[in-house]
Write an enzyme that holds these catalytic residues in place. Structure first.
Site, PDB file in Angstrom:
ATOM      1  N   ARG A  47     -18.813  -3.094  16.690  1.00  0.00           N
ATOM      2  CA  ARG A  47     -18.043  -4.293  16.352  1.00  0.00           C
ATOM      3  C   ARG A  47     -16.730  -4.379  17.125  1.00  0.00           C
ATOM      4  O   ARG A  47     -15.925  -3.454  17.072  1.00  0.00           O
ATOM      5  CB  ARG A  47     -17.743  -4.334  14.848  1.00  0.00           C
TER       6      ARG A  47
ATOM      7  N   CYS B 259     -16.277  -9.412   4.616  1.00  0.00           N
ATOM      8  CA  CYS B 259     -15.724  -8.097   4.296  1.00  0.00           C
ATOM      9  C   CYS B 259     -14.434  -8.285   3.509  1.00  0.00           C
ATOM     10  O   CYS B 259     -13.505  -8.951   3.983  1.00  0.00           O
ATOM     11  CB  CYS B 259     -15.456  -7.301   5.570  1.00  0.00           C
TER      12      CYS B 259
ATOM     13  N   CYS C 279      -0.013   0.457  10.321  1.00  0.00           N
ATOM     14  CA  CYS C 279      -0.365  -0.588   9.354  1.00  0.00           C
ATOM     15  C   CYS C 279       0.851  -1.323   8.774  1.00  0.00           C
ATOM     16  O   CYS C 279       1.715  -0.709   8.147  1.00  0.00           O
ATOM     17  CB  CYS C 279      -1.188   0.018   8.224  1.00  0.00           C
TER      18      CYS C 279
ATOM     19  N   CYS D   4       0.089   5.002   6.890  1.00  0.00           N
ATOM     20  CA  CYS D   4      -0.574   4.848   8.179  1.00  0.00           C
ATOM     21  C   CYS D   4       0.400   4.193   9.158  1.00  0.00           C
ATOM     22  O   CYS D   4       0.870   3.075   8.924  1.00  0.00           O
ATOM     23  CB  CYS D   4      -1.830   3.995   8.030  1.00  0.00           C
TER      24      CYS D   4
ATOM     25  N   CYS E 237     -19.393  -6.740   2.428  1.00  0.00           N
ATOM     26  CA  CYS E 237     -18.797  -5.446   2.767  1.00  0.00           C
ATOM     27  C   CYS E 237     -17.464  -5.334   2.038  1.00  0.00           C
ATOM     28  O   CYS E 237     -16.797  -6.345   1.797  1.00  0.00           O
ATOM     29  CB  CYS E 237     -18.593  -5.347   4.280  1.00  0.00           C
TER      30      CYS E 237
ATOM     31  N   CYS F 234       0.832  -1.202   0.000  1.00  0.00           N
ATOM     32  CA  CYS F 234       0.000   0.000   0.000  1.00  0.00           C
ATOM     33  C   CYS F 234       0.867   1.254   0.000  1.00  0.00           C
ATOM     34  O   CYS F 234       1.843   1.346   0.757  1.00  0.00           O
ATOM     35  CB  CYS F 234      -0.914  -0.004   1.218  1.00  0.00           C
TER      36      CYS F 234
ATOM     37  N   CYS G 116     -19.966   1.556   7.243  1.00  0.00           N
ATOM     38  CA  CYS G 116     -19.217   0.965   8.353  1.00  0.00           C
ATOM     39  C   CYS G 116     -17.999   1.860   8.572  1.00  0.00           C
ATOM     40  O   CYS G 116     -17.147   1.976   7.687  1.00  0.00           O
ATOM     41  CB  CYS G 116     -18.794  -0.460   8.002  1.00  0.00           C
TER      42      CYS G 116
END
Length: 360
Positions: free
Chosen positions: A261, A97, A60, A57, A129, A53, A189
């Site tokens: 969640r 998801c 991450c 972040c 999702c 990616c 979400c």
């Protein structure tokens, strides 16, 4: 709290810091008013495109710039995803998801493949999702036509603390994507992560942002940071169970109709701790041995815990009707070849600078 009342940071902090038994009683009362307290939805997260990616972040392990054990992989095939979804369904999951380590969706063959995944999984009678990064209004409408039930796009933290963890996208862009999703019949979400060094005031502001969305997100994941070696947050101390319980309870009170969640960080929680979270208003968990790339409790352990607690599985589409799937050849919305200019704020993350100095 009065839904029409404009929340203040002071109010939310005071609510979070109430004597625990009072907070639990208030949250459980709200929970029982809007939900069956003995029902919990089980969802499964599938990483359909792992690693590589371009975002930074700080939490991450999928960010390409960090040296973690996560290896970049290409997009999974439709059949591979279908096989994992069928396995998840057999294990009790009613929601699947799909997560892709993208900054944003790009029109083209890979997005077309994701749309086919959505069509395929919706036909399995599972809530579908996706979390694919930032999307345009047209891309959201194409996902909606394919039969997408929910789109996940976490705001991660408060706007004030956001620049301490991410520099490659703006908070405004996060909210814009949520707004684009709201222009369709896809549910939203959106939640965040605690344990990244943020203050209680930052946590309160994050919840205020979510509670200020109209309508409220149908689903709010509460994640506890899982520190991963190689990321700037590898040495962060884990949050306590009491922080998680208070965060869940506060979210339940501020977002009464939302599915709250329990997401990342459950491996650090005892079953007793998770039971407290369910009592406080959590009514969904993610199952499977991994959440994208971080560890997660074994599904058999979860089922045993449910049996011990007398919890039953929420079936798919109990909250909202199943979306209709429109095949690609009949779709009204087609690729526009969009190249949106999502924001790159340009500030530097202090933790990244310090980590680079340590490495040198």
């Amino acid at each position: 709290m009065d839904k029409m009342q404009k929340l203040t940071q002071k109010q939310v902090v005071e609510l979070y810091n109430k004597p625990l038994m009072e907070l639990l009683y208030e949250a459980a009362t709200v929970h029982r008013q809007f939900h069956d307290p003995n029902k919990v939805q089980v969802s499964t997260l599938v990483s359909i495109k792992t690693g590589g990616c371009p975002e930074d972040c700080a939490y991450c392990p999928q960010a390409a710039r960090y040296h973690t054990e996560v290896k970049a992989e290409s997009l999974m095939s439709v059949e591979q995803v279908k096989a994992q979804a069928l396995q998840a369904k057999a294990g009790g999951s009613s929601r699947i998801c799909m997560g892709a380590a993208w900054r944003n969706v790009k029109d083209g063959a890979e997005f077309d493949q994701v749309l086919e995944m959505v069509r395929t999984l919706n036909k399995l009678d599972m809530e579908v999702c996706c979390t694919l990064g930032m999307i345009t209004e047209n891309q959201a409408k194409r996902l909606s036509e394919a039969g997408l039930y929910a789109y996940n796009h976490n705001i991660d933290s408060s706007e004030d603390y956001y620049e301490q963890i991410i520099s490659t996208r703006s908070y405004k862009d996060r909210l814009q994507t949520i707004d684009n999703v709201r222009k369709t019949n896809i549910t939203v979400c959106s939640g965040g992560i605690i344990g990244m060094g943020e203050s209680m005031e930052n946590r309160a502001d994050m919840l205020i942002t979510l509670a200020s969305l109209s309508p409220h997100p149908e689903s709010v994941p509460i994640n506890a940071l899982v520190p991963v070696e190689g990321t700037p947050m590898e040495e962060m101390a884990p949050v306590s169970i009491w922080e998680m319980v208070r965060m869940v309870a506060t979210a339940r009170i501020l977002l009464p109709e939302t599915q709250v969640r329990l997401s990342a960080g459950r491996t650090q929680m005892s079953q007793e701790g998770q039971a407290l979270c369910f009592f406080a208003g959590a009514n969904s968990i993610f199952a499977g041995d991994k959440l994208l790339t971080t560890p997660n409790p074994d599904v058999n352990e979860d089922m045993k815990m449910f049996e011990e607690l007398g919890l039953i599985l929420q079936k798919p589409f109990e909250k909202r009707p199943q979306p209709q799937t429109i095949e690609a050849e009949n779709a009204c919305f087609q690729t526009l070849g969009e190249k949106p200019k999502w924001t790159r704020p340009g500030h530097l993350i202090r933790r990244n600078i310090e980590k680079e100095k340590d490495n040198n």
